[in-house]
Design a protein around this motif. Structure first.
Motif, PDB file in Angstrom:
ATOM      1  N   GLY A 251      36.307  28.501  50.647  1.00  0.00           N
ATOM      2  CA  GLY A 251      36.006  29.432  51.204  1.00  0.00           C
ATOM      3  C   GLY A 251      36.524  30.794  51.060  1.00  0.00           C
ATOM      4  O   GLY A 251      36.706  31.669  52.235  1.00  0.00           O
ATOM      5  N   ILE A 252      37.186  30.967  49.829  1.00  0.00           N
ATOM      6  CA  ILE A 252      38.246  32.100  49.737  1.00  0.00           C
ATOM      7  C   ILE A 252      37.297  33.299  49.256  1.00  0.00           C
ATOM      8  O   ILE A 252      36.533  33.192  47.985  1.00  0.00           O
ATOM      9  N   ILE A 253      36.940  34.337  49.835  1.00  0.00           N
ATOM     10  CA  ILE A 253      36.415  35.434  49.440  1.00  0.00           C
ATOM     11  C   ILE A 253      37.239  36.619  49.360  1.00  0.00           C
ATOM     12  O   ILE A 253      37.618  37.063  50.339  1.00  0.00           O
ATOM     13  N   PRO A 254      37.724  37.194  47.978  1.00  0.00           N
ATOM     14  CA  PRO A 254      38.690  38.271  47.936  1.00  0.00           C
ATOM     15  C   PRO A 254      38.131  39.558  48.852  1.00  0.00           C
ATOM     16  O   PRO A 254      37.000  39.996  48.834  1.00  0.00           O
ATOM     17  N   LEU A 255      39.194  40.000  49.553  1.00  0.00           N
ATOM     18  CA  LEU A 255      38.874  41.080  50.261  1.00  0.00           C
ATOM     19  C   LEU A 255      38.825  42.670  49.406  1.00  0.00           C
ATOM     20  O   LEU A 255      38.289  43.322  49.671  1.00  0.00           O
ATOM     21  N   GLY A 256      39.383  42.275  48.434  1.00  0.00           N
ATOM     22  CA  GLY A 256      39.376  43.715  47.400  1.00  0.00           C
ATOM     23  C   GLY A 256      38.449  43.631  46.311  1.00  0.00           C
ATOM     24  O   GLY A 256      37.322  42.489  46.670  1.00  0.00           O
ATOM     25  N   SER A 257      38.277  44.672  45.666  1.00  0.00           N
ATOM     26  CA  SER A 257      36.860  44.676  45.002  1.00  0.00           C
ATOM     27  C   SER A 257      37.103  43.775  43.615  1.00  0.00           C
ATOM     28  O   SER A 257      38.227  43.602  43.085  1.00  0.00           O
ATOM     29  N   LEU A 258      35.890  43.365  43.162  1.00  0.00           N
ATOM     30  CA  LEU A 258      35.931  42.273  41.957  1.00  0.00           C
ATOM     31  C   LEU A 258      36.293  43.237  40.661  1.00  0.00           C
ATOM     32  O   LEU A 258      36.810  42.857  39.639  1.00  0.00           O
ATOM     33  N   TRP A 259      35.948  44.532  40.666  1.00  0.00           N
ATOM     34  CA  TRP A 259      36.506  45.541  39.568  1.00  0.00           C
ATOM     35  C   TRP A 259      38.098  45.501  39.410  1.00  0.00           C
ATOM     36  O   TRP A 259      38.419  45.118  38.552  1.00  0.00           O
ATOM     37  N   VAL A 260      38.862  45.378  40.450  1.00  0.00           N
ATOM     38  CA  VAL A 260      40.110  45.340  40.472  1.00  0.00           C
ATOM     39  C   VAL A 260      40.718  43.766  39.827  1.00  0.00           C
ATOM     40  O   VAL A 260      41.553  43.730  39.005  1.00  0.00           O
ATOM     41  N   LEU A 338      43.920  38.660  49.392  1.00  0.00           N
ATOM     42  CA  LEU A 338      44.373  38.426  50.981  1.00  0.00           C
ATOM     43  C   LEU A 338      44.418  39.930  51.770  1.00  0.00           C
ATOM     44  O   LEU A 338      43.970  40.031  52.908  1.00  0.00           O
ATOM     45  N   LYS A 339      44.861  40.811  50.845  1.00  0.00           N
ATOM     46  CA  LYS A 339      44.857  42.351  51.428  1.00  0.00           C
ATOM     47  C   LYS A 339      43.922  43.312  51.098  1.00  0.00           C
ATOM     48  O   LYS A 339      43.803  44.562  51.522  1.00  0.00           O
ATOM     49  N   GLY A 340      43.001  42.758  50.086  1.00  0.00           N
ATOM     50  CA  GLY A 340      42.160  44.088  49.763  1.00  0.00           C
ATOM     51  C   GLY A 340      42.706  45.062  48.853  1.00  0.00           C
ATOM     52  O   GLY A 340      42.190  46.224  48.899  1.00  0.00           O
ATOM     53  N   SER A 341      43.867  44.999  48.241  1.00  0.00           N
ATOM     54  CA  SER A 341      44.562  45.863  47.379  1.00  0.00           C
ATOM     55  C   SER A 341      43.667  46.658  46.480  1.00  0.00           C
ATOM     56  O   SER A 341      42.646  45.944  45.980  1.00  0.00           O
ATOM     57  N   ASP A 342      43.768  47.977  45.961  1.00  0.00           N
ATOM     58  CA  ASP A 342      43.184  48.798  45.140  1.00  0.00           C
ATOM     59  C   ASP A 342      43.909  48.942  44.043  1.00  0.00           C
ATOM     60  O   ASP A 342      44.959  48.532  43.814  1.00  0.00           O
ATOM     61  N   TYR A 348      51.408  49.474  39.413  1.00  0.00           N
ATOM     62  CA  TYR A 348      52.760  48.921  38.912  1.00  0.00           C
ATOM     63  C   TYR A 348      52.534  47.748  38.142  1.00  0.00           C
ATOM     64  O   TYR A 348      53.066  47.509  36.943  1.00  0.00           O
ATOM     65  N   HIS A 349      52.121  46.628  38.759  1.00  0.00           N
ATOM     66  CA  HIS A 349      52.052  45.560  37.858  1.00  0.00           C
ATOM     67  C   HIS A 349      50.832  45.516  36.927  1.00  0.00           C
ATOM     68  O   HIS A 349      51.151  44.861  35.887  1.00  0.00           O
ATOM     69  N   LEU A 350      49.852  46.322  36.911  1.00  0.00           N
ATOM     70  CA  LEU A 350      48.886  46.509  35.950  1.00  0.00           C
ATOM     71  C   LEU A 350      49.682  47.090  34.890  1.00  0.00           C
ATOM     72  O   LEU A 350      49.658  46.629  33.671  1.00  0.00           O
ATOM     73  N   GLY A 351      50.489  48.041  34.961  1.00  0.00           N
ATOM     74  CA  GLY A 351      51.102  48.775  34.025  1.00  0.00           C
ATOM     75  C   GLY A 351      52.115  47.878  33.218  1.00  0.00           C
ATOM     76  O   GLY A 351      52.285  47.774  31.935  1.00  0.00           O
ATOM     77  N   ALA A 352      52.953  47.118  33.976  1.00  0.00           N
ATOM     78  CA  ALA A 352      53.715  46.256  33.489  1.00  0.00           C
ATOM     79  C   ALA A 352      53.057  45.184  32.424  1.00  0.00           C
ATOM     80  O   ALA A 352      53.690  44.877  31.301  1.00  0.00           O
ATOM     81  N   MET A 353      52.028  44.748  32.959  1.00  0.00           N
ATOM     82  CA  MET A 353      51.487  43.551  32.128  1.00  0.00           C
ATOM     83  C   MET A 353      50.757  44.331  30.927  1.00  0.00           C
ATOM     84  O   MET A 353      50.836  43.858  29.830  1.00  0.00           O
ATOM     85  N   ALA A 354      50.403  45.491  31.074  1.00  0.00           N
ATOM     86  CA  ALA A 354      49.772  46.216  29.769  1.00  0.00           C
ATOM     87  C   ALA A 354      50.939  46.474  28.881  1.00  0.00           C
ATOM     88  O   ALA A 354      50.498  46.205  27.842  1.00  0.00           O
ATOM     89  N   LEU A 355      52.086  46.828  29.282  1.00  0.00           N
ATOM     90  CA  LEU A 355      53.195  47.203  28.462  1.00  0.00           C
ATOM     91  C   LEU A 355      53.776  45.892  27.790  1.00  0.00           C
ATOM     92  O   LEU A 355      53.808  45.964  26.400  1.00  0.00           O
ATOM     93  N   ILE A 356      53.739  44.815  28.493  1.00  0.00           N
ATOM     94  CA  ILE A 356      54.179  43.541  27.856  1.00  0.00           C
ATOM     95  C   ILE A 356      53.138  42.985  27.022  1.00  0.00           C
ATOM     96  O   ILE A 356      53.485  42.727  25.943  1.00  0.00           O
TER      97      ILE A 356
END
Lengths: 372, 248
Positions: A251-260, A338-342, A348-356
């Motif tokens: 029953g986990i429905i992400p709070l944030g958007s599927l785009w993210v 959990l938080k619905g982050s955008d 920061y984390h996106l940038g780090a993954m892209a760089l790696i």
């Protein structure tokens, strides 16, 4: 670009024709995602407790009742002597021993001080620690109960009293599934992405077909892209399946958007596939590729904060973990679900993954030798 | 000879550590020629071929293929050559026509060219009925012929064949050589390594490698006269019996 088209056409044909592999790639993680969160639960239940009640008073009986009714403990036996209680620990019948000494009730009523002893079997660290903590909090509770019942003898309104009330934000009921399912999905993607892309190239090496590619004027980065894209698509399909399972079973429905979610999954897969492709350029056989992949997958999955908090690791480990795409994606997943982050929160984390990912893929292209 | 040279080497050498696989090879192959590269196992044939195909960097010496330098213009060379390795290297989980389409495609052929070429090639090999069969399901002899046809699908100047008829029955070998002749008639230069001395007789010129060096190089008829023997088998034996290297 035309070359890339023909490469992709070939890869997808081969993938779709490999029914066996497709079945394994989808069914295995599906079973894991359904089963693992049921077991990977931090809350400790069924702690075996042995009681050494030397007081045999109404208070001690009440206390034992309270412990039993908490639901966390299983009373596995009463001991008459401390030696007997220890024997129960040695035989693995008890994780905890609660000793209620003689005159406990009398001391409580007369001097308002009662001493209890708890012995913990620390072989299973988590169980012991949490079990001990639960027991202490139950006893504290019990302590307050007594005070209430007997009434304050000499209430001093000015006595400083600090009461800490904690509330759990974003996951008010501390539902571990909310926390574990997204992270477990990430660990599954970590293994599949890095292994499958590596195996695919190494298979071409073993069969000798890569040599036929190497005598063509194909550009190295086109070849690598031709391997990256099909597995990126496959990885996103797996990710979608994971989200569906999270919803259907937990029953986990992400709070944030599927785009993210999908945007970060794409960047994450880009980096993990890059690792697989890089390992493939260093391996001549599937066995070598497998051993190398396992080395990284184990480290990534164990150190990336699925089970243990990265913040409490030593500094060198924290720095190391920063280079793991898995760790970044777990943080993104948890905060988006959990938080619905955008996108802004996860930048920061996106940038780090892209760089790696950029580093790993470039390295793979450079290390892929058409000419030995 | 009044034709132009398409492969020219000058003291081409490959070392693997202290081991010299190919030692100062100097030869030249002319356009439209069928050039046989003979030698025992481990003599350095495959190494020499891999250097010319741009799969292996030479240690020293010079070489040009189709007018391009092997050190600096490997990708230009690759556009102009075909290659068939001793290991079967088509995709066995793709069909016959999918293999042709894929290799045509990555050599930059247009879709319409690929279609034309595919039907021509299938009828030439009498494989029309097998167009949609997975390559793993066709008999080994057909596979070899198909692999050869795919290696020249993009119309290269030169085709390199590394022991192309290994493990193939005599009838299929004969048919395979018919295909080679056909290609040579169309002006494709054929560079072929082989163990089979009867195949050496089919070549315009042969080079015989022993222990990493070219022991002799000439037309088969002239070699037989030179060593006063009646077959290439005996020529080879005369040259290779003193070889030091045993296996590869």
């Amino acid at each position: 670009m035309r070359t890339l088209f023909f490469l992709l056409e070939k890869e997808f044909r081969q993938l779709l024709r490999n029914r066996q592999l497709i079945r394994i790639l989808f069914i295995a993680p599906m079973i894991q995602l359904i089963l693992l969160p049921l077991a990977a639960d931090y809350s400790v239940k069924n702690v075996n407790i042995a009681v050494l009640d030397q007081d045999h008073s109404p208070t001690s009986t009440k206390m034992i009742e309270k412990i039993k009714s908490s639901g966390r403990f299983r009373l596995t036996g009463y001991a008459d002597t401390y030696k007997q209680a220890l024997a129960m620990v040695e035989q693995d019948k008890a994780d905890l021993v609660l000793q209620i000494p003689l005159h406990f009730e009398r001391d409580m009523t007369r001097e308002n001080v009662g001493k209890l002893y708890i012995a913990i079997n620390a072989i299973e660290g988590t169980k012991a620690n949490l079990g001990g903590a639960y027991l202490s909090s139950i006893l504290n509770d019990f302590n307050e109960d007594i005070v209430t019942e007997s009434g304050p003898i000499n209430p001093s309104p000015n006595a400083p009293q600090i009461t800490v009330v904690s509330s759990n934000w974003y996951n008010p009921h501390l539902n571990y599934n909310l926390y574990m399912v997204p992270a477990i999905l990430v660990t599954l993607l970590t293994s599949i992405a890095s292994m499958q892309s590596a195996f695919n190239i190494v298979q071409e090496k073993e069969k000798g077909t890569i040599e036929q590619i190497n005598v063509t004027p194909i550009r190295k980065y086109i070849f690598i892209l031709g391997k990256l894209i099909p597995f990126l698509v496959l990885g996103l399909l797996l990710f979608s399946m994971g989200l569906v399972i999270a919803r259907a079973f937990y029953g986990i429905i992400p709070l944030g958007s599927l785009w993210v979610l999908y945007g970060s999954a794409t960047v994450f897969l880009f980096s993990m596939l890059g690792l697989g492709l890089l390992l493939a350029t260093y391996s001549a056989t599937q066995q070598q590729a497998m051993s190398l992949a396992f080395f990284f997958i184990n480290i990534f999955n164990l150190l990336s904060g699925v089970f243990t908090a990265v913040d409490s690791m030593p500094n060198w480990a924290k720095t190391l973990v920063e280079t793991f795409p898995t760790s970044h994606f777990i943080k993104i997943m948890r905060s988006v679900v959990l938080k619905g982050s955008d996108f802004h929160d996860t930048a920061y984390h996106l940038g780090a993954m892209a760089l790696i990912g950029l580093v790993l893929n470039t390295w793979a292209v450079l290390n892929y030798r058409k000419t030995a | 000879m009044n034709t132009e040279a398409v492969i020219v080497t000058d003291k081409l050498t490959k070392r693997f550590g202290p081991f010299i696989a190919c030692n100062e090879l100097t030869f030249q192959v002319d356009k439209g020629e069928i050039f046989g590269f003979l030698g025992a196992n481990g003599a350095g044939k495959t190494t020499a071929m891999r250097m010319l195909c741009g799969l292996l960097n030479p240690s020293s010496g010079k070489a040009t293929v189709a007018g391009f330098d092997v050190y600096t213009q490997a990708n230009r060379i690759k556009q102009r050559i075909g290659y068939m390795s001793q290991r079967f290297s088509l995709y066995d989980d793709l069909t016959v026509s999918e293999n042709i389409r894929f290799f045509g495609g990555i050599y930059g052929m247009s879709i319409s060219d690929i279609k034309k070429k595919t039907s021509a090639l299938l009828s030439e090999l009498q494989l029309e009925k097998e167009a949609k069969t997975l390559v793993r399901d066709i008999p080994p002899g057909w596979k070899q012929k198909l692999a050869f046809s795919v290696s020249i699908v993009h119309g290269p100047d030169i085709v390199f064949l590394d022991e192309p008829t290994g493990g193939v029955d005599p009838v299929t070998r004969r048919q395979f050589w018919d295909l080679i002749y056909e290609a040579a008639d169309k002006g494709v230069t054929v560079f072929v390594t082989t163990h089979y001395m009867d195949e050496a007789e089919y070549c315009n010129r042969v080079s015989i490698m022993v222990d990493g060096v070219i022991a002799d190089l000439d037309a088969p008829a002239r070699l037989k006269t030179k060593y006063q023997v009646s077959s290439m088998e005996e020529v080879f034996y005369a040259l290779a019996r003193n070889a030091v290297r045993k296996a590869d």
